[in-house]
Design a protein around this motif. Structure first.
Motif, PDB file in Angstrom:
ATOM      1  N   LEU A 165       0.831  -1.208   0.000  1.00 45.02           N
ATOM      2  CA  LEU A 165       0.000   0.000   0.000  1.00 45.02           C
ATOM      3  C   LEU A 165       0.864   1.255   0.000  1.00 45.02           C
ATOM      4  N   THR A 195       0.390   4.169 -10.510  1.00 37.65           N
ATOM      5  CA  THR A 195       0.042   2.812 -10.908  1.00 37.65           C
ATOM      6  C   THR A 195       1.334   2.005 -10.983  1.00 37.65           C
ATOM      7  N   VAL A 248      -0.660  -8.758  -3.324  1.00 42.98           N
ATOM      8  CA  VAL A 248      -1.522  -7.911  -4.154  1.00 42.98           C
ATOM      9  C   VAL A 248      -2.873  -8.586  -4.379  1.00 42.98           C
ATOM     10  N   GLU A 272      -6.366  -6.956  -3.405  1.00 42.92           N
ATOM     11  CA  GLU A 272      -7.378  -6.788  -4.459  1.00 42.92           C
ATOM     12  C   GLU A 272      -8.690  -7.444  -4.045  1.00 42.92           C
ATOM     13  N   TYR A 288      -8.797  -3.029  -1.589  1.00 41.00           N
ATOM     14  CA  TYR A 288      -7.884  -1.905  -1.385  1.00 41.00           C
ATOM     15  C   TYR A 288      -7.039  -1.600  -2.626  1.00 41.00           C
ATOM     16  N   VAL A 289      -6.980  -2.544  -3.537  1.00 38.28           N
ATOM     17  CA  VAL A 289      -6.216  -2.399  -4.780  1.00 38.28           C
ATOM     18  C   VAL A 289      -7.061  -2.969  -5.913  1.00 38.28           C
ATOM     19  N   PHE A 304      -1.716  -2.023 -11.489  1.00 43.75           N
ATOM     20  CA  PHE A 304      -2.418  -1.938 -10.215  1.00 43.75           C
ATOM     21  C   PHE A 304      -2.469  -0.488  -9.722  1.00 43.75           C
ATOM     22  N   ARG A 305      -3.518  -0.191  -8.959  1.00 44.76           N
ATOM     23  CA  ARG A 305      -3.698   1.141  -8.394  1.00 44.76           C
ATOM     24  C   ARG A 305      -4.482   1.008  -7.086  1.00 44.76           C
ATOM     25  N   LEU A 306      -4.352   2.008  -6.241  1.00 47.63           N
ATOM     26  CA  LEU A 306      -5.122   2.023  -5.001  1.00 47.63           C
ATOM     27  C   LEU A 306      -6.581   2.350  -5.302  1.00 47.63           C
ATOM     28  N   THR A 307      -7.475   1.914  -4.431  1.00 45.75           N
ATOM     29  CA  THR A 307      -8.889   2.266  -4.539  1.00 45.75           C
ATOM     30  C   THR A 307      -9.239   3.269  -3.434  1.00 45.75           C
TER      31      THR A 307
END
Length: 268
Positions: A31, A40, A61, A65, A69-70, A79-82
């Motif tokens: 994170l 990303t 990850v 996911e 949270y991802v 991938f990216r944070l939510t």
């Protein structure tokens, strides 16, 4: 796990303790790998930034996911944070007893100074913004709540350091990277110690374009009933509107008064 570029120093974990959960550590490292530079990331990039093997990073990850949270961008597959990550930070702000106490005084400081009033708290070798009362005037540098700034070259950091014993201050400064953020940044430990000592004498700390060009800072520490610093109040008058001499004369007393009022309120 190795220190990652751009990551502030964190307390050394007691990994030998049988209660230490390495899986949780890995999840938090993933994170923290995302930031303004790394918005990303691919799986190999995450593994490199966190110091994990690719298989370990993949498991971590996948778990994040699954928990929401991802996520993975449908086109780029990066991938990216939510937004769910924000719940953690918000929960801290909601539980922080200092913020509601400080808010009315920050509002008064912003109104009296005409500049945005900020509340920061210490995290490792950094200060983190936890509250901010903004004015309508243009701010040359965006400093949102949650942003971390290094202690060594900021007014709020030096204000906090001024409350600590000399030996501890020196140790913290020596542990800091002390990168020259601008041509004006002080990086020599002795020079920074002199600014910390000045804060003890005059009651406020300052920096002049040491973190961002065109941005100055004046700060005073907030202390609890035991005399321990718990944070700092600061304003960042832009060089386009202020000289440091004028800021010291007109703004420093307002900052000191605000910090003193908050300190008095939390002492009761």
């Amino acid at each position: 796990m190795a220190t990652k570029p751009g990551h502030p120093a964190a307390p050394s974990p007691d990994r030998d303790n049988p209660l230490f959960n390495q899986s949780l550590e890995k999840g938090l490292e993933v994170l923290r790998a995302f930031n303004g530079v790394h918005r990303t990331l691919t799986l190999p990039e995450l593994a490199t930034l966190t110091g994990m093997t690719k298989s370990s990073a993949q498991r971590t990850v996948h778990t994040l996911e699954a928990l929401g949270y991802v996520d993975k961008h449908p086109q780029t597959r990066r991938f990216r944070l939510t937004p769910r990550v924000m719940e953690i930070g918000y929960n801290y702000l909601a539980a922080d007893a200092l913020i509601p106490v400080a808010s009315p005084y920050l509002s008064q400081l912003a109104a009296a100074s005409g500049e945005t009033a900020n509340l920061t708290e210490p995290v490792g070798l950094d200060m983190v913004y936890v509250a901010q009362l903004m004015t309508a005037k243009h701010m040359p540098v965006l400093t949102p709540v949650g942003m971390r700034i290094p202690m060594y070259c900021t007014s709020s950091g030096r204000a906090y350091l001024s409350t600590l014993p000399d030996a501890q201050v020196r140790e913290m400064l020596e542990q800091s990277e002390r990168v020259a953020r601008t041509p004006a940044t002080l990086t020599d430990v002795a020079a920074i110690l002199a600014r910390v000592e000045e804060c003890r004498t005059v009651g406020y700390a300052s920096n002049e374009e040491e973190l961002f060009l065109g941005d100055m800072g004046l700060a005073a520490p907030i202390v609890n009933s035991q005399g321990q610093a718990v944070g700092a109040v600061h304003v960042s008058p832009p060089a386009s509107r202020w000289t440091m001499a004028d800021a010291r004369k007109r703004l420093a007393p307002l900052v000191q008064e605000c910090a003193w009022a908050i300190s008095r309120s939390i002492a009761h």
